[in-house]
Structure formats: C-alpha cells, structure tokens
Enzyme design. Structure first.
Site, PDB file in Angstrom:
ATOM      1  N   SER A  77       0.825  -1.197   0.000  1.00 53.01           N
ATOM      2  CA  SER A  77       0.000   0.000   0.000  1.00 53.01           C
ATOM      3  C   SER A  77       0.872   1.265   0.000  1.00 53.01           C
ATOM      4  CB  SER A  77      -0.973  -0.039   1.188  1.00 53.01           C
ATOM      5  OG  SER A  77      -2.005   0.901   1.044  1.00 53.01           O
ATOM      6  N   ASP A 136     -10.226  -5.783  -2.967  1.00 50.46           N
ATOM      7  CA  ASP A 136      -9.639  -4.715  -2.154  1.00 50.46           C
ATOM      8  C   ASP A 136     -10.569  -3.497  -2.174  1.00 50.46           C
ATOM      9  OD1 ASP A 136      -8.033  -2.502  -1.256  1.00 50.46           O
ATOM     10  OD2 ASP A 136      -6.226  -3.583  -1.854  1.00 50.46           O
ATOM     11  N   HIS A 177      -7.295  -6.182   1.055  1.00 49.30           N
ATOM     12  CA  HIS A 177      -6.115  -5.356   1.324  1.00 49.30           C
ATOM     13  C   HIS A 177      -5.344  -5.831   2.555  1.00 49.30           C
ATOM     14  CE1 HIS A 177      -4.119  -1.570   0.251  1.00 49.30           C
ATOM     15  NE2 HIS A 177      -4.032  -1.245   1.531  1.00 49.30           N
TER      16      HIS A 177
END
Length: 275
Positions: free
Chosen positions: A144, A220, A253
C-alpha cells in the site's frame, strides 16, 4: 543502537532495535530477520503501509519461513517518525504512521518527516554496520503506502535496490485522495514536487532494468479510489518498463492477502539478486 527483543525463527533470528535518528530527529525502531547461515546475505527492505510499523510484516506475513528458505535478510523500518514533539494528525492517513517515504518541506512536518532519506541513507549505514547483509544485493518491496515507497525508492535508486515488488501499492498518489491529502500537507501545492514521489510519473522519466512484480486483490476496498494499478500499467507500457501485475479474485487489502503471496515475492527478489 540497542536491541529490545529477539526471537529464534525458522533457524534464523528476528530482532527488534531502537536508535536515535539524526535524520528524523527522534528515536526510531526497526526489525531485522537474519536467516540461518553465515552470510553475507541479500537484503530485502520491506516498507509497511498506513498505520503500520515493523511489527505488521514480521508478525503477520509469514516472511521468515520464505526468507530462511531462500537465504535472504529482511529489514522492516517503521513508517514514520513517532513520539512526543513529533507532528501528528487525528486522521490515520496523515502524521505518525503515515510518513509516505518522502522528505516533507512544509511546517510542521519538515522537522521530522524525512523517511526516504532515513531509509536510503541513515538506516542503510546502521544495518550494514551491524548485520551480515550484502550491500551489493539489495531489493525493496512493500504494501500500500509502502508499495508506493518501494516503487519510488527503487526508481530513484536502481543501483541500490536492484529488485522491486509491491502488494496493493499506491501507484499514482498525485491522482488519488490519499496522495492529495498527504502530498498537499507534506510538500505544499506545487504539483511538480509531487511528481518526484509518484511512481507513475517517475517511471516515465527513468524506467529501470528491473522486473517489477505487483500483486493486487480484486476485492480490495481501496482498489478503485486509491490504488488504480491501471495508471501504473499504462505508464510502464509507455516507458518500456518490465512489469507484471497479478490480480487475484476474492483477496482484499489485508495481511491474509499478503501472506498468501509473500513466498512468491521473496522468490522474485532472491532470483533477481542471485550471485
């Protein structure tokens, strides 16, 4: 530097360390997994995402088993300066835990927030002074916000970080809300300065010789608004950058996703850094 914790793991050692950072002007913490054997070992730098620290990858990703198998050392820095007197924000996506791997130029952030310099210079020196890593064989990866950091640090320092990969990276921060907020606060409103921390802009200027691997979960919740891997794919195609983006149905995620493909990433780096 002092060692605050140490555990045996898969024949190697996971250790946690604190030191006073001259770059960030505050105490900083990082972790190292050293595989079994004598070394010197290839070194992978894992950069964590928003709200995270060294603990997330070391406790949740299962990386130790793969690092031991392939004989690589893994270093996990923190994601920002921290502590009393360090600028912060009530939101999770700005301030402590959200350093974005850049050098802030705007007050009050500019006093402490210099995470790119910290990782590429100060922590480099500290790690290679105290651990059996091979400075000629380094790779960088992350998740991320940390995926953003991995891509940008590699593209700016391809001779240092010879291999690169990312899980669910923020590939075009100049074009998404997370980046608008963080870059506006840390760097000001001059978007030319933002471009120097945006992987989709950097790769157009300076594609590397590395084979970039990205894994992205299709489930996600941040995919469409914040991550937008298609923007990086287009930039890499334009620049002739070698890129593989793997999209995985049903994955989100979280570190359940990261743990599922951590072995593939460590193998990717180990093969690139062999010899």
């Amino acid at each position: 530097m002092k060692t605050t914790n140490s555990w045996k793991s898969f024949g190697g050692t996971l250790s946690v360390h604190e030191h006073d950072s001259s770059t960030c002007r505050c105490p900083m913490t990082f972790a190292v997994y050293t595989p079994p054997g004598e070394g010197p070992f290839p070194v992978l730098w894992y950069l964590s995402g928003l709200t995270c620290s060294w603990a997330n990858p070391m406790e949740k990703s299962g990386l130790q088993a793969h690092a031991a198998k392939y004989g690589v050392m893994v270093v996990a820095p923190d994601t920002s300066p921290r502590g009393k007197g360090v600028a912060d924000d009530e939101a999770y996506d700005l301030g402590q835990g959200a350093g974005f791997y850049l050098t802030a130029t705007q007050a009050p952030w500019s006093e402490h927030y210099k995470m790119d310099v910290y990782v590429t210079e100060e922590l480099q020196e500290l790690v290679f002074d105290h651990f059996p890593g091979d400075p000629a064989r380094q790779g960088v990866f992350g998740h991320s916000m940390g995926g953003h950091g991995a891509l940008t640090l590699h593209l700016k320092n391809p001779d240092t970080y010879r291999s690169v990969s990312a899980f669910s990276p923020i590939v075009a921060p100049s074009q998404v809300p997370w980046g608008h907020k963080a870059f506006g606060a840390y760097l000001g409103e001059d978007r030319a300065k933002w471009a120097q921390y945006d992987a989709s802009e950097l790769v157009r200027e300076r594609p590397s010789q590395a084979k970039i691997l990205i894994d992205q979960g299709v489930a996600d919740g941040f995919l469409e608004e914040q991550l937008k891997p298609e923007l990086f794919e287009a930039a890499c195609a334009e620049a002739g950058q070698d890129l593989t983006v793997r999209r995985h149905e049903g994955y989100d995620h979280s570190y359940y996703f990261i743990a599922s493909f951590m072995g593939d990433h460590i193998k990717h780096h180990a093969e690139a850094l062999r010899g």
